[in-house]
Write an enzyme that holds these catalytic residues in place. Structure first.
Site, PDB file in Angstrom:
ATOM      1  N   HIS A   1      11.221  18.500 -18.131  1.00 21.22           N
ATOM      2  CA  HIS A   1       9.816  18.776 -18.390  1.00 21.22           C
ATOM      3  C   HIS A   1       9.530  18.639 -19.881  1.00 21.22           C
ATOM      4  O   HIS A   1      10.446  18.534 -20.704  1.00 21.22           O
ATOM      5  CB  HIS A   1       9.440  20.171 -17.899  1.00 21.22           C
ATOM      6  CG  HIS A   1       9.442  20.295 -16.408  1.00 21.22           C
ATOM      7  ND1 HIS A   1       8.991  21.416 -15.748  1.00 21.22           N
ATOM      8  CD2 HIS A   1       9.828  19.423 -15.430  1.00 21.22           C
ATOM      9  CE1 HIS A   1       9.103  21.254 -14.436  1.00 21.22           C
ATOM     10  NE2 HIS A   1       9.624  20.052 -14.230  1.00 21.22           N
TER      11      HIS A   1
ATOM     12  N   GLU B   1       8.447  20.738 -22.194  1.00 22.96           N
ATOM     13  CA  GLU B   1       8.966  21.773 -23.092  1.00 22.96           C
ATOM     14  C   GLU B   1      10.450  21.567 -23.382  1.00 22.96           C
ATOM     15  O   GLU B   1      10.916  21.776 -24.509  1.00 22.96           O
ATOM     16  CB  GLU B   1       8.751  23.163 -22.473  1.00 22.96           C
ATOM     17  CG  GLU B   1       7.308  23.498 -22.183  1.00 22.96           C
ATOM     18  CD  GLU B   1       6.876  23.181 -20.765  1.00 22.96           C
ATOM     19  OE1 GLU B   1       6.124  23.983 -20.186  1.00 22.96           O
ATOM     20  OE2 GLU B   1       7.286  22.124 -20.231  1.00 22.96           O
TER      21      GLU B   1
ATOM     22  N   CYS C   1       6.397  26.421 -16.366  1.00 21.57           N
ATOM     23  CA  CYS C   1       6.775  26.832 -15.016  1.00 21.57           C
ATOM     24  C   CYS C   1       7.708  28.042 -15.056  1.00 21.57           C
ATOM     25  O   CYS C   1       8.423  28.281 -16.029  1.00 21.57           O
ATOM     26  CB  CYS C   1       7.423  25.676 -14.263  1.00 21.57           C
ATOM     27  SG  CYS C   1       8.930  25.031 -15.023  1.00 21.57           S
TER      28      CYS C   1
ATOM     29  N   THR D   1      -8.642  -7.256   3.934  1.00 23.11           N
ATOM     30  CA  THR D   1      -8.241  -7.634   2.573  1.00 23.11           C
ATOM     31  C   THR D   1      -6.923  -8.391   2.593  1.00 23.11           C
ATOM     32  O   THR D   1      -6.749  -9.399   1.900  1.00 23.11           O
ATOM     33  CB  THR D   1      -8.141  -6.390   1.668  1.00 23.11           C
ATOM     34  OG1 THR D   1      -9.440  -5.808   1.537  1.00 23.11           O
ATOM     35  CG2 THR D   1      -7.606  -6.748   0.295  1.00 23.11           C
TER      36      THR D   1
ATOM     37  N   ARG E   1       2.257  -7.076 -11.548  1.00 22.87           N
ATOM     38  CA  ARG E   1       2.927  -8.261 -12.101  1.00 22.87           C
ATOM     39  C   ARG E   1       2.364  -8.707 -13.448  1.00 22.87           C
ATOM     40  O   ARG E   1       3.040  -9.379 -14.209  1.00 22.87           O
ATOM     41  CB  ARG E   1       2.862  -9.426 -11.100  1.00 22.87           C
ATOM     42  CG  ARG E   1       1.474  -9.833 -10.707  1.00 22.87           C
ATOM     43  CD  ARG E   1       1.451 -10.713  -9.460  1.00 22.87           C
ATOM     44  NE  ARG E   1       0.081 -11.061  -9.091  1.00 22.87           N
ATOM     45  CZ  ARG E   1      -0.723 -10.267  -8.392  1.00 22.87           C
ATOM     46  NH1 ARG E   1      -0.292  -9.082  -8.011  1.00 22.87           N
ATOM     47  NH2 ARG E   1      -1.959 -10.652  -8.097  1.00 22.87           N
TER      48      ARG E   1
ATOM     49  N   GLU F   1      -8.524  -0.050  -3.035  1.00 28.78           N
ATOM     50  CA  GLU F   1      -8.880  -1.381  -3.526  1.00 28.78           C
ATOM     51  C   GLU F   1      -9.264  -2.306  -2.373  1.00 28.78           C
ATOM     52  O   GLU F   1      -9.121  -3.517  -2.451  1.00 28.78           O
ATOM     53  CB  GLU F   1      -7.698  -1.984  -4.312  1.00 28.78           C
ATOM     54  CG  GLU F   1      -8.082  -2.436  -5.697  1.00 28.78           C
ATOM     55  CD  GLU F   1      -6.980  -3.171  -6.417  1.00 28.78           C
ATOM     56  OE1 GLU F   1      -6.820  -4.391  -6.214  1.00 28.78           O
ATOM     57  OE2 GLU F   1      -6.285  -2.526  -7.230  1.00 28.78           O
TER      58      GLU F   1
ATOM     59  N   GLY G   1     -11.792  -3.722   0.985  1.00 31.21           N
ATOM     60  CA  GLY G   1     -13.111  -4.312   1.116  1.00 31.21           C
ATOM     61  C   GLY G   1     -14.154  -3.256   1.423  1.00 31.21           C
ATOM     62  O   GLY G   1     -13.898  -2.047   1.354  1.00 31.21           O
TER      63      GLY G   1
ATOM     64  N   THR H   1     -13.369  -0.402   4.125  1.00 29.34           N
ATOM     65  CA  THR H   1     -12.419   0.621   3.660  1.00 29.34           C
ATOM     66  C   THR H   1     -13.047   1.513   2.604  1.00 29.34           C
ATOM     67  O   THR H   1     -12.938   2.747   2.661  1.00 29.34           O
ATOM     68  CB  THR H   1     -11.156  -0.054   3.095  1.00 29.34           C
ATOM     69  OG1 THR H   1     -10.570  -0.883   4.100  1.00 29.34           O
ATOM     70  CG2 THR H   1     -10.135   0.982   2.659  1.00 29.34           C
ATOM     71  N   LEU H   2     -13.719   0.913   1.634  1.00 31.67           N
ATOM     72  CA  LEU H   2     -14.382   1.695   0.592  1.00 31.67           C
ATOM     73  C   LEU H   2     -15.424   2.627   1.197  1.00 31.67           C
ATOM     74  O   LEU H   2     -15.506   3.814   0.842  1.00 31.67           O
ATOM     75  CB  LEU H   2     -15.037   0.763  -0.429  1.00 31.67           C
ATOM     76  CG  LEU H   2     -14.101  -0.028  -1.342  1.00 31.67           C
ATOM     77  CD1 LEU H   2     -14.838  -1.188  -2.001  1.00 31.67           C
ATOM     78  CD2 LEU H   2     -13.484   0.874  -2.410  1.00 31.67           C
TER      79      LEU H   2
END
Length: 334
Positions: free
Chosen positions: A51, A53, A78, A202, A213, A277, A279, A282-283
């Site tokens: 972590h 810290e 934590c 899509t 990429r 992401e 079409g 889906t959105l």
């Protein structure tokens, strides 16, 4: 800006180095200050490792200074054993007398227990420095634990006249609305989030690989909605570049609230953030169920005579800028 705010701001700066690699842990930043000078800094390592810290304390060359120092951290240390021992125990072990915290961690395993442990050990604790800024920084983590779902980012590109796709298009070949710089930015975003989700159409129309990429970073987990298993294993989403999860009729009930079921499934899979992401269908599924946190909308300077219209959302405009000749607008869900 006072002294505490200055150092919490520095914590926030370095915390962003963990973006895309710490999930499902939060990307925390920490600095250690002695006589108004930073002597140590750290941010959360890849999941399962140290972590913030721990890394900050390890970076201090002269450990004898720790018992006269202040440690700053964006999120409450934590107090429980997970993949690593409690950070609050390490602070106590090194006798650091002052701890300044950006915001409380309301995850049930912490939720004030770290602060209590520090105070019980005689450490002076200051809580709530730039709290709202720190909460916004940890938005993925808080959404996951408080709403029991991932942080959801909608993303699409639309033409200057409001279309996201032409009426007809060549199968397996994407139609680009934005420029190369905008597309590279999208790959950067993919490296910052844990998963990316698209629908069947899509994949059929664009054959995307959904990887990073064009950017250095880890590929997100690919989530594909494929109700009746239409897709061939020859599609790029099934290559070995990243893991792919298929959502079909055996996984969810498509006659009920689909977005909600997907969120529950992703939560159970420990996925803290996802880019939608896909079409329009889906959105719109996530928009209709009000299950989104950000919408990142590119507006290119191209036009289509007809086609699929971009989805409509109601939200607050958070940011707008130009990426060369593309406009980028980012909205938050009210």
């Amino acid at each position: 800006m006072n002294t505490h705010e200055f150092y919490i701001n520095r914590c926030l700066q370095i915390a962003k180095n963990g973006l895309g690699s710490t999930q499902p842990n939060p990307m925390v930043g920490s600095v250690i200050v002695h006589n108004n000078q930073i002597i140590g800094e750290g941010f959360t390592s890849k999941y399962g490792s140290h972590h913030a810290e721990v890394n900050a304390i390890a970076s201090v060359k002269d450990k004898t200074l720790l018992n006269q120092s202040t440690i700053y951290v964006t999120l409450e240390p934590c107090a429980h054993y997970g993949k690593t021992p409690p950070c609050s125990d390490l602070i106590i072990q090194h006798k650091i007398p002052n701890v300044v915290i950006g915001c409380i961690d309301d995850y049930k395993e912490v939720a004030g227990k770290g602060i209590k442990k520090l105070k019980d050990a005689g450490i002076h604790v200051t809580v709530g420095v730039l709290a709202n800024v720190c909460k916004l920084h940890h938005k993925r983590f808080f959404t996951f634990h408080n709403k029991k779902r991932p942080y959801i980012i909608l993303k699409w590109a639309q033409t200057a006249n409001g279309f996201i796709a032409p009426e007809t298009k060549t199968e397996n070949k994407p139609v680009w609305i934005t420029n190369k710089t905008s597309r590279q930015l999208v790959h950067k975003w993919r490296a910052e989030e844990q998963a990316i989700l698209v629908g069947t159409n899509t994949v059929l129309h664009d054959n995307p690989s959904l990887t990073t990429r064009d950017w250095t970073g880890s590929n997100p987990t690919r989530i594909v909605i494929d109700k009746t298993n239409k897709l061939s294993k020859n599609h790029s989403v099934f290559n070995n570049d990243a893991n792919t999860i298929i959502i079909n009729e055996s996984v969810v009930d498509f006659s009920k609230n689909l977005a909600s079921q997907i969120c529950t499934m992703l939560y159970k899979n420990n996925i803290t953030s996802v880019i939608i992401e896909g079409g329009l269908k889906t959105l719109q599924t996530f928009i209709d169920e009000q299950l989104w946190d950000e919408a990142r909308v590119f507006i290119g300077n191209t036009t289509f005579n007809n086609g699929t219209k971009a989805p409509k959302i109601t939200g607050s405009l958070l940011q707008q800028e130009y990426i060369k000749n593309d406009q980028l607008k980012i909205y938050t869900n009210d």
